[in-house]
Write an enzyme that holds these catalytic residues in place. Structure first.
Site, PDB file in Angstrom:
ATOM      1  N   ARG A  51       0.833  -1.205   0.000  1.00  0.00           N
ATOM      2  CA  ARG A  51       0.000   0.000   0.000  1.00  0.00           C
ATOM      3  C   ARG A  51       0.867   1.254   0.000  1.00  0.00           C
ATOM      4  NH1 ARG A  51      -3.882  -1.618   5.131  1.00  0.00           N
ATOM      5  NH2 ARG A  51      -4.610  -3.639   4.346  1.00  0.00           N
ATOM      6  N   ASP A  53       0.032   5.357   1.032  1.00  0.00           N
ATOM      7  CA  ASP A  53      -1.011   6.117   1.708  1.00  0.00           C
ATOM      8  C   ASP A  53      -1.540   7.247   0.834  1.00  0.00           C
ATOM      9  OD1 ASP A  53      -0.516   4.604   4.083  1.00  0.00           O
ATOM     10  OD2 ASP A  53       1.260   5.839   4.403  1.00  0.00           O
ATOM     11  N   TYR A 111      12.414   3.901  -1.273  1.00  0.00           N
ATOM     12  CA  TYR A 111      11.631   5.125  -1.174  1.00  0.00           C
ATOM     13  C   TYR A 111      12.556   6.337  -1.211  1.00  0.00           C
ATOM     14  CZ  TYR A 111       7.187   2.898   0.163  1.00  0.00           C
ATOM     15  OH  TYR A 111       6.020   2.189   0.171  1.00  0.00           O
ATOM     16  N   ARG A 199       7.791   7.982   6.745  1.00  0.00           N
ATOM     17  CA  ARG A 199       7.375   9.329   7.138  1.00  0.00           C
ATOM     18  C   ARG A 199       7.673   9.607   8.611  1.00  0.00           C
ATOM     19  NH1 ARG A 199       1.316   9.390   5.357  1.00  0.00           N
ATOM     20  NH2 ARG A 199       1.385  11.458   6.308  1.00  0.00           N
TER      21      ARG A 199
END
Length: 247
Positions: A51, A53, A111, A199
């Protein structure tokens, strides 16, 4: 003949409620499934590598699906791209082995997180970077990046609702460097990620960059295994899924 198709997908997550399909909400998975169902005239369910967000972007999300069709992958790619009017592009489409699964066969993910570090905000690109006015101590932030290398327990950087059996993850690469135009880029590659992990890490590393916590305090936060000790969650719009790696 039933075939297993692999997709590599790029998308702007600004106006989506994340990757995963949700009832009555626009998601990346939902829009691709709609297009495929229309093209193939059969119900299609795609499986993503994981997933992302709401508000998070991707250069290289990976998904796979099974379909009974003789349509060539290149034509299927063009068909999906012509039907989806939202900022979603299928970059690659190919037939793979039946046993391939985008999520379960992934060995690592990469990422990147982008920060604009200057007093003035920007107009162009504001949806793809976190604006921080105060100067950041890059040396302290790079030290934090080195601390999270290896197989560690990241419970301090896990938000509630994380679908996992363990909070231990292995980080293969982590660094932060300046880019052109007063921007800073955080890069991380790991075996997997907990909910909001990147994050939450970014929000805490920024605290070290603002000299609100020391590098030693960052270590203490990591070792505490307590989310309340870490910094706030960094905004979603600065985060990009860069690549998913397979063996």
């Amino acid at each position: 003949m039933n075939k297993n198709f692999k997709l590599i997908i790029e998308y702007d997550g600004t106006h989506f409620f994340g990757w995963q399909k949700q009832k009555d909400k626009k998601t990346v998975q939902g829009e691709i499934e709609k297009a495929l169902t229309r093209i193939l005239n059969q119900k299609v369910k795609i499986s993503g590598s994981g997933r992302t967000d709401a508000g998070v972007h991707a250069f290289g999300q990976v998904a796979n699906f099974y379909a009974d069709t003789n349509i060539l992958p290149q034509k299927l790619k063009k068909g999906i791209n012509s039907l989806i009017k939202d900022p979603v592009v299928i970059r690659e489409c190919c037939v793979v082995e039946d046993k391939f699964h985008a999520r379960y066969n992934a060995v690592s993910k990469e990422y990147r997180y982008v920060i604009l570090n200057r007093e003035d905000p920007c107009v162009i690109g504001r949806l793809y970077q976190w604006h921080i006015r105060s100067p950041l101590d890059l040396k302290a932030m790079k030290q934090c990046c080195q601390i999270i290398l290896g197989k560690l327990d990241f419970k301090s950087f896990e938000s509630t609702g994380s679908p996992r059996s363990s909070s231990i993850r292995e980080v293969f690469f982590s660094d932060i460097n300046p880019l052109e135009g007063d921007r800073i880029e955080f890069k991380i590659c790991a075996s997997g990620f907990l909910k909001y992990m990147v994050r939450n890490l970014m929000g805490t590393i920024v605290l070290a960059g603002l000299n609100k916590i020391s590098v030693n305090e960052f270590v203490e936060i990591l070792e505490a295994r307590d989310r309340t000790k870490a910094g706030a969650t960094a905004p979603a719009h600065g985060l990009f899924l860069k690549k998913v790696n397979y063996s």
